[in-house]
Design an enzyme around this catalytic site. Structure first.
Site, mmCIF file in Angstrom:
data_model
loop_
_atom_site.group_PDB
_atom_site.id
_atom_site.type_symbol
_atom_site.label_atom_id
_atom_site.label_comp_id
_atom_site.label_asym_id
_atom_site.label_seq_id
_atom_site.Cartn_x
_atom_site.Cartn_y
_atom_site.Cartn_z
ATOM 1 C CB SER A 208 -0.953 -0.010 1.207
ATOM 2 O OG SER A 208 -1.934 0.997 1.083
ATOM 3 C CG ASN A 209 -0.464 4.600 -1.341
ATOM 4 O OD1 ASN A 209 -1.208 5.330 -0.690
ATOM 5 N ND2 ASN A 209 -0.872 3.959 -2.447
ATOM 6 C CE1 TYR A 210 4.396 5.425 5.182
ATOM 7 C CE2 TYR A 210 5.494 6.048 3.130
ATOM 8 C CZ TYR A 210 5.517 5.407 4.361
ATOM 9 O OH TYR A 210 6.637 4.747 4.758
#
Length: 403
Positions: A208-210
């Site tokens: 995933s990412n931030y």
């Protein structure tokens, strides 16, 4: 803009309550009907008789009239009003609004209101800039409450700084603007993607990412606030939309997000692809947790569908599509290439090099680039304000497409 409008004005305990009397006069002069809620503390600063005389309506303080048992229905008040304005709004009331506390008529009405809500804070400068007050205001903004920023100047404490309730004439101007832009997108259907995607590796791990989803959710609130019907396709975030015009579809993966967008694209006028979609996903997903080994592990990744590109191929004539680009190098050139490659009408460029912008921040700085060559550079603002700027630009694109 106020002729025939119904404004519910709430007054809290603040020396700035005298300005509320002036507000009533201005609203009625503009043709609005005004009803007033006061807290018990507010009565220490301005009398109910004054407010009742000016508004030509009885003042509401308690849930019921102890003399005759008449019930002041907070639900009915919330349905009656075209705007619920709390001015002045004390630090105590703002905190209770953010926390969902409902211990007086003002607060129960806020929780029941179906109309736009605006607050005009008034307090001493240290109270205003305290992290607790700022956190309350930030949360209320995320929920769609319009905050009329206080002015700077001499305060009741004798100090000088930000915390004075804005002058009635400026509040009137902002209320006018709220009504003016409220229904500019009535009848329009908007699809917005927001937040990250999660690509599973096994039952307990994912890529995933931030992304926090704050920018996408701010856009959804801004579009809905102007009367649009919004389909919000959201990755996993901790946010909740506050406007009933927003229908949220929860997804996890890029494939799920693509399917949700494509299945809702019929009759859409606008699509804003704000989500941080994972470019790759594991080729295979383990059915059970992958155990740690002493040797290296290789994870094979395959490309995810390009939602913006797929939408660009099937979009109907007159539909406006806006993408987002988060870049670290050659920002403008990369954004322009993405704009052309994906058949977008505009692209919103973020740079991780800008302090206070990008993932997880409450602020952002963007540059809007259009297919006709426009480049609109913004400044660092709260994401709610950036969202409003983007919606303003989309409205211009709609006018151009109609011409």
């Amino acid at each position: 803009m106020l002729k025939g409008k119904r404004i519910l004005l709430a007054v809290t305990g603040s020396i700035a309550a005298y300005k509320s009397a002036m507000l009533i006069r201005l609203f009625i002069k503009e043709g609005a009907e005004v009803r007033v809620i006061m807290t018990e503390m507010a009565k220490n600063f301005i009398t109910p008789l004054t407010m009742a005389t000016l508004s030509k309506n009885p003042i509401l303080v308690d849930f019921y009239n102890p003399e005759n048992g008449d019930w002041n229905s907070h639900v009915s008040l919330g349905l009656w009003a075209d705007l619920y304005l709390i001015a002045p709004a004390s630090a105590n009331t703002l905190s209770k609004m953010a926390g969902g506390i409902a211990d007086n008529l003002l607060l129960t009405t806020y929780l029941s209101a179906k109309c736009p809500v605006a607050v005009a804070p008034a307090m001493d400068l240290d109270m205003y800039r305290h992290p607790a007050t700022q956190a309350s205001l930030s949360l209320l903004r995320e929920r769609g409450v319009h905050v009329i920023e206080p002015a700077s100047g001499e305060l009741a404490s004798g100090l000088d700084g930000k915390g004075r309730m804005e002058e009635p004439e400026e509040i009137l101007h902002q209320v006018d603007e709220l009504f003016e832009r409220k229904a500019t997108l009535a009848g329009r259907k908007v699809i917005i993607t927001a937040g990250p995607t999660r690509e599973p590796i096994d039952p307990v791990r994912f890529i995933s990412n931030y992304s926090s989803g704050k920018m996408g959710y701010s856009l959804a609130e801004s579009f809905a606030g102007r009367g649009a019907d919004v389909v919000l396709v959201s990755g996993p975030v901790s946010l909740n939309p506050g406007n009933p015009r927003i229908r949220r579809i929860n997804v996890e993966t890029a494939v799920q997000m693509k399917d949700a967008v494509i299945s809702n694209v019929d009759n859409a006028d606008i699509a804003v692809l704000c989500a941080a979609v994972a470019d790759y996903a594991p080729e295979t997903v383990a059915s059970s947790k992958i155990k740690r080994k002493q040797s290296d592990m290789t994870l094979n990744l395959v490309p995810n569908p390009d939602i913006a590109a797929e939408l660009g191929k099937i979009k109907k004539k007159g539909m406006i599509t806006v993408g987002f680009a988060l870049e670290t190098d050659n920002e403008l050139e990369n954004a322009r290439q993405k704009l052309k490659r994906k058949n977008l009408d505009a692209i919103v460029l973020n740079s991780l090099k800008d302090e206070g912008a990008g993932f997880a921040h409450d602020t952002n700085r963007v540059t809007i680039i259009s297919s006709c060559g426009d480049v609109v550079e913004g400044v660092l603002k709260r994401k709610e304000e950036v969202a409003s700027d983007i919606v303003d630009y989309v409205e211009k694109l709609l006018l151009c497409s109609r011409d």
